[in-house]
Scaffold this motif. Structure first.
Motif, PDB file in Angstrom:
ATOM      1  N   SER A 151      12.400  48.103 -13.054  1.00 28.84           N
ATOM      2  CA  SER A 151      12.067  46.680 -13.104  1.00 28.84           C
ATOM      3  C   SER A 151      13.233  45.807 -12.667  1.00 28.84           C
ATOM      4  O   SER A 151      13.040  44.714 -12.132  1.00 28.84           O
ATOM      5  N   GLU A 152      14.473  46.322 -12.860  1.00 31.54           N
ATOM      6  CA  GLU A 152      15.643  45.538 -12.506  1.00 31.54           C
ATOM      7  C   GLU A 152      15.799  45.358 -10.998  1.00 31.54           C
ATOM      8  O   GLU A 152      16.515  44.472 -10.540  1.00 31.54           O
ATOM      9  N   SER A 153      15.104  46.189 -10.193  1.00 32.48           N
ATOM     10  CA  SER A 153      15.253  46.117  -8.730  1.00 32.48           C
ATOM     11  C   SER A 153      13.951  45.749  -8.032  1.00 32.48           C
ATOM     12  O   SER A 153      13.773  46.026  -6.852  1.00 32.48           O
ATOM     13  N   ILE A 154      13.039  45.094  -8.755  1.00 33.67           N
ATOM     14  CA  ILE A 154      11.703  44.836  -8.230  1.00 33.67           C
ATOM     15  C   ILE A 154      11.714  44.016  -6.944  1.00 33.67           C
ATOM     16  O   ILE A 154      11.003  44.325  -5.980  1.00 33.67           O
ATOM     17  N   HIS A 155      12.539  42.981  -6.879  1.00 31.35           N
ATOM     18  CA  HIS A 155      12.546  42.135  -5.676  1.00 31.35           C
ATOM     19  C   HIS A 155      13.146  42.868  -4.485  1.00 31.35           C
ATOM     20  O   HIS A 155      12.626  42.778  -3.361  1.00 31.35           O
ATOM     21  N   SER A 156      14.215  43.604  -4.728  1.00 35.11           N
ATOM     22  CA  SER A 156      14.840  44.381  -3.649  1.00 35.11           C
ATOM     23  C   SER A 156      13.873  45.424  -3.114  1.00 35.11           C
ATOM     24  O   SER A 156      13.730  45.604  -1.897  1.00 35.11           O
ATOM     25  N   ASN A 157      13.193  46.115  -4.019  1.00 29.85           N
ATOM     26  CA  ASN A 157      12.269  47.167  -3.597  1.00 29.85           C
ATOM     27  C   ASN A 157      11.083  46.618  -2.815  1.00 29.85           C
ATOM     28  O   ASN A 157      10.621  47.237  -1.851  1.00 29.85           O
ATOM     29  N   GLN A 158      10.603  45.457  -3.207  1.00 29.74           N
ATOM     30  CA  GLN A 158       9.475  44.875  -2.470  1.00 29.74           C
ATOM     31  C   GLN A 158       9.899  44.401  -1.083  1.00 29.74           C
ATOM     32  O   GLN A 158       9.127  44.486  -0.124  1.00 29.74           O
ATOM     33  N   ALA A 159      11.139  43.924  -0.973  1.00 34.50           N
ATOM     34  CA  ALA A 159      11.651  43.535   0.345  1.00 34.50           C
ATOM     35  C   ALA A 159      11.783  44.759   1.246  1.00 34.50           C
ATOM     36  O   ALA A 159      11.463  44.707   2.446  1.00 34.50           O
ATOM     37  N   ILE A 160      12.248  45.851   0.674  1.00 36.98           N
ATOM     38  CA  ILE A 160      12.349  47.095   1.439  1.00 36.98           C
ATOM     39  C   ILE A 160      10.953  47.613   1.794  1.00 36.98           C
ATOM     40  O   ILE A 160      10.723  48.123   2.898  1.00 36.98           O
ATOM     41  N   ALA A 161      10.003  47.446   0.880  1.00 37.93           N
ATOM     42  CA  ALA A 161       8.636  47.898   1.125  1.00 37.93           C
ATOM     43  C   ALA A 161       8.032  47.214   2.353  1.00 37.93           C
ATOM     44  O   ALA A 161       7.289  47.838   3.129  1.00 37.93           O
ATOM     45  N   LEU A 162       8.344  45.947   2.549  1.00 46.38           N
ATOM     46  CA  LEU A 162       7.852  45.227   3.730  1.00 46.38           C
ATOM     47  C   LEU A 162       8.389  45.855   5.010  1.00 46.38           C
ATOM     48  O   LEU A 162       7.671  45.978   6.008  1.00 46.38           O
ATOM     49  N   CYS A 163       9.646  46.269   4.986  1.00 47.93           N
ATOM     50  CA  CYS A 163      10.238  46.918   6.163  1.00 47.93           C
ATOM     51  C   CYS A 163       9.580  48.268   6.423  1.00 47.93           C
ATOM     52  O   CYS A 163       9.326  48.640   7.574  1.00 47.93           O
ATOM     53  N   LEU A 164       9.305  49.014   5.356  1.00 53.58           N
ATOM     54  CA  LEU A 164       8.616  50.295   5.503  1.00 53.58           C
ATOM     55  C   LEU A 164       7.218  50.097   6.080  1.00 53.58           C
ATOM     56  O   LEU A 164       6.782  50.868   6.948  1.00 53.58           O
ATOM     57  N   ALA A 165       6.524  49.061   5.633  1.00 54.25           N
ATOM     58  CA  ALA A 165       5.178  48.772   6.144  1.00 54.25           C
ATOM     59  C   ALA A 165       5.232  48.443   7.629  1.00 54.25           C
ATOM     60  O   ALA A 165       4.360  48.878   8.406  1.00 54.25           O
ATOM     61  N   ARG A 166       6.255  47.696   8.038  1.00 59.66           N
ATOM     62  CA  ARG A 166       6.400  47.368   9.456  1.00 59.66           C
ATOM     63  C   ARG A 166       6.653  48.620  10.289  1.00 59.66           C
ATOM     64  O   ARG A 166       6.108  48.775  11.385  1.00 59.66           O
TER      65      ARG A 166
END
Length: 418
Positions: A151-166
């Motif tokens: 939970s402490e890295s939720i924003h970072s992980n979601q930002a990385i998730a967008l790059c993975l989706a791209r």
């Protein structure tokens, strides 16, 4: 949010995506990895902003300095993630390799083909770079993955998730091939580890409490290790300079890793000579020493070790030292107290080295080398999904091959069984 419904949807999408990823070409999967690297490079400002949110929240919630350090996405760590993706893309593809082909007396040919596991669920804490490492290895090995970060890295992980989706979209693969859970609700973990219809294996990466919970409650097979109680044994036939160098590196290279030495064993025949070299070297590095009675006869100013110290994974500048009765004593101690992670012998005696690597029951056993080498990158795996101390399927650093299985393939020409 209805967590059960959300996780069921995630599982269904992952199962559907796994079939598409499994039959994709190596070139397609490599393109997804390289396109993700490009997306990360282009999104540095977005990654920094998301990570700043997590760091601010972490400080406000009282995360300690070590946790904040693991959480931070520095420009250098982004560089490392990008380079990691490129390295994984350059690795040989294990999928589809057929080995051990033999003709049977009946005339059929029997062999084994390497295949993906399917859907891999990965549960981890703190470090957002794990999102990229785990996704890249799972994708390269033909698997879909569901990632649940802390939970402490939720924003970072979601930002990385967008790059993975791209990256996935660029390669024509479904974005659901890599899904990063969007909720911090712990109930999502409970759902993930009890969905055998959608998830084929769980890999927990985190503290002992997390891994114990996953191992206890999961209805899905788990690849894991609980502790890293690693040993270095200095044999009476050791080269003193090698022994000093390896022991100090094994403990002080990094304190908070699972392959850091936690207990040093020294043969009683050389204890007096070796400990007067080792003691000051560790103390100079700021390491607290805790010794057995014989150790304290030589290093009088150190603390006494208790029975609990032989089982402790300190993850800190603390080291337990024990004088043992030769190779038998060392092997006996290790097989009694080791967590079966990594253990090393320092010796110039080939026969003793062979006995050690044969009789010590750990996932990595070393001769004249630092325990810190127990790492997927150092083993030539490119990267690792984690370390396994299990004895079934995968053991030691788990790379691409550890994320696959094998099935028998049979070739005939109208053969029938008589």
């Amino acid at each position: 949010m209805d967590i059960a419904a959300y996780m069921t949807e995630v599982g269904q999408q992952a199962r559907a995506a796994a079939a598409l990823v499994a039959r994709s070409t190596t070139a397609t999967r490599n393109r997804a990895l390289l396109a993700t690297a490009e997306a990360l490079d282009a999104a540095r400002s977005e990654l920094a902003a998301a990570n700043a949110q997590d760091l601010t929240s972490g400080k406000e919630s009282g995360l300690d300095a070590a946790m904040l350090d693991r959480l931070e996405l520095t420009p250098e760590r982004v560089d490392t993630m990008i380079e990691g993706l490129r390295q994984v893309a350059s690795l040989p593809d294990p999928i589809g390799a057929i080995t051990d082909m033999t003709y049977r007396p009946s005339g059929i040919q029997v062999g084994k083909m390497r295949v993906p596991l399917g859907v891999i669920g990965i549960i981890y804490e703190s470090r957002p770079n794990v999102t990229v490492e785990a996704a890249s290895l799972c994708l390269k090995s033909g698997n879909a993955t569901i990632l649940r970060g802390g939970s402490e890295s939720i924003h970072s992980n979601q930002a990385i998730a967008l790059c993975l989706a791209r990256g996935l979209a660029e390669a024509g693969l479904p974005e659901s091939a890599v899904q990063v859970i969007k909720t911090t609700d712990r109930a999502a973990v409970g759902e993930l580890i009890t969905m055998p219809e959608y998830v084929d294996v769980i890999v927990p990466r985190g503290g002992k409490g997390l891994i114990e919970r996953i191992s206890r409650d999961a209805r899905v097979p788990v690849i894991k290790h609980l502790d890293g109680v690693c040993h270095v044994y200095i044999d009476s036939h050791a080269d003193p300079e090698k022994a000093l160098s390896v022991a100090v590196n094994s403990k002080t290279h990094r304190y908070g890793t699972c392959n850091t030495m936690e207990t040093l064993l020294v043969d009683k025949e050389i204890a007096a000579d070796m400990l007067v070299l080792l003691g000051p070297a560790f103390i100079e590095k700021g390491v607290e020493l805790r010794g057995c009675e014989q150790t304290r006869e030589i290093l009088a100013d150190i603390n006494a070790a208790t029975e609990a110290d032989w089982e402790e994974e300190y993850l800190a500048p603390v080291l337990a030292i024990r004088v043992v009765d030769g190779l038998d004593g060392a092997i006996g101690h290790i097989n009694r107290y080791s967590s079966q992670h990594t253990d090393s012998i320092i010796t110039e005696n080939y026969t003793r080295a062979r006995r050690f690597i044969t009789e010590v029951d750990s996932s990595s056993v070393m001769v004249n080398a630092s325990t810190r080498f127990a790492d997927g990158f150092e083993y030539g795996l490119g990267a690792e999904i984690g370390i396994s101390t299990d004895k079934i399927h995968a053991r030691g650093p788990v790379g691409l091959e550890g994320l696959t299985s094998q099935k028998y393939v049979v070739f005939g020409d109208g053969h029938v069984r008589a």
